[in-house]
Design a protein around this motif. Structure first.
Motif, PDB file in Angstrom:
ATOM      1  N   HIS A  19       0.812  -1.219   0.000  1.00 29.72           N
ATOM      2  CA  HIS A  19       0.000   0.000   0.000  1.00 29.72           C
ATOM      3  C   HIS A  19       0.846   1.271   0.000  1.00 29.72           C
ATOM      4  O   HIS A  19       0.420   2.301  -0.523  1.00 29.72           O
ATOM      5  CB  HIS A  19      -0.905   0.036   1.234  1.00 29.72           C
ATOM      6  N   GLY A  20       2.014   1.232   0.620  1.00 32.84           N
ATOM      7  CA  GLY A  20       2.773   2.448   0.825  1.00 32.84           C
ATOM      8  C   GLY A  20       2.130   3.330   1.885  1.00 32.84           C
ATOM      9  O   GLY A  20       1.143   2.936   2.525  1.00 32.84           O
ATOM     10  N   HIS A  21       2.658   4.523   2.064  1.00 33.32           N
ATOM     11  CA  HIS A  21       2.180   5.396   3.143  1.00 33.32           C
ATOM     12  C   HIS A  21       1.612   6.720   2.625  1.00 33.32           C
ATOM     13  O   HIS A  21       1.700   7.754   3.286  1.00 33.32           O
ATOM     14  CB  HIS A  21       3.327   5.660   4.130  1.00 33.32           C
ATOM     15  N   HIS A  22       1.023   6.680   1.451  1.00 33.02           N
ATOM     16  CA  HIS A  22       0.323   7.850   0.925  1.00 33.02           C
ATOM     17  C   HIS A  22      -0.814   8.226   1.880  1.00 33.02           C
ATOM     18  O   HIS A  22      -1.382   7.352   2.559  1.00 33.02           O
ATOM     19  CB  HIS A  22      -0.230   7.525  -0.466  1.00 33.02           C
ATOM     20  N   PRO A  23      -1.174   9.515   1.964  1.00 36.41           N
ATOM     21  CA  PRO A  23      -2.277   9.910   2.852  1.00 36.41           C
ATOM     22  C   PRO A  23      -3.578   9.146   2.626  1.00 36.41           C
ATOM     23  O   PRO A  23      -4.355   8.940   3.568  1.00 36.41           O
ATOM     24  CB  PRO A  23      -2.451  11.406   2.551  1.00 36.41           C
ATOM     25  N   SER A  24      -3.828   8.689   1.405  1.00 33.90           N
ATOM     26  CA  SER A  24      -5.034   7.910   1.150  1.00 33.90           C
ATOM     27  C   SER A  24      -5.033   6.608   1.937  1.00 33.90           C
ATOM     28  O   SER A  24      -6.103   6.063   2.256  1.00 33.90           O
ATOM     29  CB  SER A  24      -5.179   7.604  -0.346  1.00 33.90           C
ATOM     30  N   VAL A  25      -3.843   6.115   2.261  1.00 35.17           N
ATOM     31  CA  VAL A  25      -3.712   4.891   3.060  1.00 35.17           C
ATOM     32  C   VAL A  25      -3.768   5.218   4.546  1.00 35.17           C
ATOM     33  O   VAL A  25      -4.588   4.669   5.293  1.00 35.17           O
ATOM     34  CB  VAL A  25      -2.386   4.166   2.719  1.00 35.17           C
ATOM     35  N   THR A  26      -2.894   6.114   4.985  1.00 35.35           N
ATOM     36  CA  THR A  26      -2.814   6.386   6.423  1.00 35.35           C
ATOM     37  C   THR A  26      -4.078   7.063   6.952  1.00 35.35           C
ATOM     38  O   THR A  26      -4.462   6.834   8.109  1.00 35.35           O
ATOM     39  CB  THR A  26      -1.576   7.241   6.747  1.00 35.35           C
ATOM     40  N   ASN A  27      -4.738   7.870   6.127  1.00 31.47           N
ATOM     41  CA  ASN A  27      -5.981   8.503   6.587  1.00 31.47           C
ATOM     42  C   ASN A  27      -7.068   7.472   6.839  1.00 31.47           C
ATOM     43  O   ASN A  27      -7.849   7.591   7.799  1.00 31.47           O
ATOM     44  CB  ASN A  27      -6.463   9.541   5.568  1.00 31.47           C
ATOM     45  N   MET A  28      -7.136   6.442   5.991  1.00 33.46           N
ATOM     46  CA  MET A  28      -8.117   5.389   6.241  1.00 33.46           C
ATOM     47  C   MET A  28      -7.730   4.596   7.482  1.00 33.46           C
ATOM     48  O   MET A  28      -8.575   4.292   8.332  1.00 33.46           O
ATOM     49  CB  MET A  28      -8.248   4.459   5.038  1.00 33.46           C
ATOM     50  N   HIS A  29      -6.454   4.268   7.611  1.00 28.48           N
ATOM     51  CA  HIS A  29      -6.017   3.488   8.763  1.00 28.48           C
ATOM     52  C   HIS A  29      -6.295   4.243  10.071  1.00 28.48           C
ATOM     53  O   HIS A  29      -6.572   3.617  11.096  1.00 28.48           O
ATOM     54  CB  HIS A  29      -4.536   3.163   8.650  1.00 28.48           C
ATOM     55  N   ALA A  30      -6.228   5.560  10.020  1.00 28.29           N
ATOM     56  CA  ALA A  30      -6.443   6.363  11.228  1.00 28.29           C
ATOM     57  C   ALA A  30      -7.893   6.343  11.701  1.00 28.29           C
ATOM     58  O   ALA A  30      -8.185   6.785  12.816  1.00 28.29           O
ATOM     59  CB  ALA A  30      -5.993   7.804  10.990  1.00 28.29           C
ATOM     60  N   THR A  31      -8.808   5.826  10.879  1.00 26.27           N
ATOM     61  CA  THR A  31     -10.206   5.732  11.306  1.00 26.27           C
ATOM     62  C   THR A  31     -10.480   4.442  12.074  1.00 26.27           C
ATOM     63  O   THR A  31     -11.566   4.275  12.637  1.00 26.27           O
ATOM     64  CB  THR A  31     -11.159   5.791  10.094  1.00 26.27           C
ATOM     65  N   ARG A  32      -9.535   3.514  12.097  1.00 26.72           N
ATOM     66  CA  ARG A  32      -9.754   2.226  12.755  1.00 26.72           C
ATOM     67  C   ARG A  32      -9.757   2.390  14.272  1.00 26.72           C
ATOM     68  O   ARG A  32      -9.018   3.201  14.823  1.00 26.72           O
ATOM     69  CB  ARG A  32      -8.674   1.232  12.327  1.00 26.72           C
ATOM     70  N   THR A  33     -10.577   1.595  14.926  1.00 22.84           N
ATOM     71  CA  THR A  33     -10.691   1.651  16.379  1.00 22.84           C
ATOM     72  C   THR A  33     -10.528   0.255  16.973  1.00 22.84           C
ATOM     73  O   THR A  33     -10.613  -0.757  16.248  1.00 22.84           O
ATOM     74  CB  THR A  33     -12.062   2.197  16.804  1.00 22.84           C
ATOM     75  N   VAL A  34     -10.323   0.193  18.268  1.00 24.97           N
ATOM     76  CA  VAL A  34     -10.304  -1.100  18.948  1.00 24.97           C
ATOM     77  C   VAL A  34     -11.632  -1.814  18.733  1.00 24.97           C
ATOM     78  O   VAL A  34     -11.680  -3.027  18.491  1.00 24.97           O
ATOM     79  CB  VAL A  34     -10.024  -0.920  20.454  1.00 24.97           C
ATOM     80  N   GLN A  35     -12.717  -1.069  18.786  1.00 24.30           N
ATOM     81  CA  GLN A  35     -14.050  -1.680  18.696  1.00 24.30           C
ATOM     82  C   GLN A  35     -14.290  -2.323  17.338  1.00 24.30           C
ATOM     83  O   GLN A  35     -14.902  -3.397  17.267  1.00 24.30           O
ATOM     84  CB  GLN A  35     -15.132  -0.637  18.986  1.00 24.30           C
ATOM     85  N   ASP A  36     -13.820  -1.704  16.249  1.00 29.13           N
ATOM     86  CA  ASP A  36     -14.114  -2.287  14.936  1.00 29.13           C
ATOM     87  C   ASP A  36     -12.977  -3.146  14.390  1.00 29.13           C
ATOM     88  O   ASP A  36     -13.144  -3.817  13.366  1.00 29.13           O
ATOM     89  CB  ASP A  36     -14.521  -1.210  13.910  1.00 29.13           C
ATOM     90  N   SER A  37     -11.823  -3.139  15.062  1.00 33.43           N
ATOM     91  CA  SER A  37     -10.671  -3.862  14.537  1.00 33.43           C
ATOM     92  C   SER A  37     -10.041  -4.850  15.506  1.00 33.43           C
ATOM     93  O   SER A  37      -9.244  -5.696  15.085  1.00 33.43           O
ATOM     94  CB  SER A  37      -9.585  -2.862  14.099  1.00 33.43           C
ATOM     95  N   ALA A  38     -10.364  -4.758  16.779  1.00 28.60           N
ATOM     96  CA  ALA A  38      -9.761  -5.660  17.766  1.00 28.60           C
ATOM     97  C   ALA A  38     -10.740  -6.036  18.865  1.00 28.60           C
ATOM     98  O   ALA A  38     -10.345  -6.282  20.003  1.00 28.60           O
ATOM     99  CB  ALA A  38      -8.510  -5.020  18.377  1.00 28.60           C
TER     100      ALA A  38
END
Length: 265
Positions: free
Chosen positions: A8-27
């Motif tokens: 994926h690389g670390h373009h903002p389109s990637v990291t911005n989506m990853h920054a929306t993840r939470t413990v509740q929806d991902s762990a």
């Protein structure tokens, strides 16, 4: 061991989506095993949103987030500066800079699918967890993803993603392999479960579609596709438009399943 390449690389389109993840929806599968005072290591923490969620659950314990990208570590540190019991640092999953038996929990979310040697990474994660502690991993399974309405562009996107990831000697269908890798790494006590993200509301499908349209055009996905001759710019533009078209479908559904494993040291 070959050098891992992040598909994926670390373009903002990637990291911005990853920054929306939470413990509740991902762990969520790990949450019942987190208690105040624990020491947690979050490997491949990205922008740190899940890490910060762990910090709230284990306070006054501490959470250490590591990522191999200095830029992403800086982003995580800045975004979570107010989280006093979380620290972020650069790190190598194959050579963790911690003594044996340091942590109660070692966690990796959507990481193993990008590695050339996930079993070696799991052995290293096992090394730094305390006896009776938990190693928790969750990874998507790309070929298990499904969507509606049908889209030739998304079919082509899937094929191209598979070629890019496998060209990096990685396993994009990691979810179905997790238990096998865990057992090969020496764990004997395991608990396997599954959970999914679903994009089926106007807001969520547009967000998912726009994120992938931008990734297809600008991220490491695009760079690798072009550099390796797997696609031309016009092909990527067609795929991006396909994503955006899917994102406008009022009945659009995208199901993204993951397998998750809790393994006791």
């Amino acid at each position: 061991m070959s050098e891992d390449v992040y598909s994926h690389g670390h373009h903002p389109s990637v990291t911005n989506m990853h920054a929306t993840r939470t413990v509740q929806d991902s762990a969520a599968y790990l949450m019942p095993h987190l208690t105040p005072g624990m020491e947690v290591l979050d490997v491949g923490c990205g922008p740190g949103s899940i890490t910060a969620g762990f910090a709230a659950l284990v306070a006054p314990g501490t959470v250490t987030g590591i990522d191999r990208s200095a830029d992403v570590v800086a982003q995580a540190s800045a975004a979570n500066a107010s989280v006093r019991n979380a620290v972020f640092t650069e790190g190598n999953i194959y050579d963790l800079d911690f003594p044996d038996e340091t942590f109660d929990v070692v966690h990796a979310h959507q990481v193993l699918q990008h590695l050339t040697d996930p079993v070696a990474a799991l052995r290293e994660m096992r090394r730094v967890v305390r006896p009776g502690g938990v190693v928790a991993v969750r990874d998507a399974d790309f070929h298990a993803m499904t969507w509606f309405p049908s889209s030739p562009a998304l079919d082509e996107w899937m094929e191209l993603y598979q070629r890019i990831a496998r060209g990096n000697n990685a396993e994009p269908d990691a979810g179905r392999h997790l238990l096998s890798w865990i057992l090969e790494a020496g764990f004997t006590e395991t608990e396997v479960s599954t959970s999914s993200w679903i994009y089926a509301t106007e807001e969520r499908r547009r967000f998912h579609a726009e994120s992938w349209a931008e990734r297809v055009l600008h991220s490491g996905f695009a760079e690798q596709a072009l550099e390796r001759g797997l696609a031309e710019r016009k092909d990527l533009e067609r795929l991006a438009e396909g994503w955006r078209t899917w994102g406008t479908a009022p009945d659009g559904v995208f199901l993204l399943p993951s397998v998750e494993v809790l393994a006791r040291a």
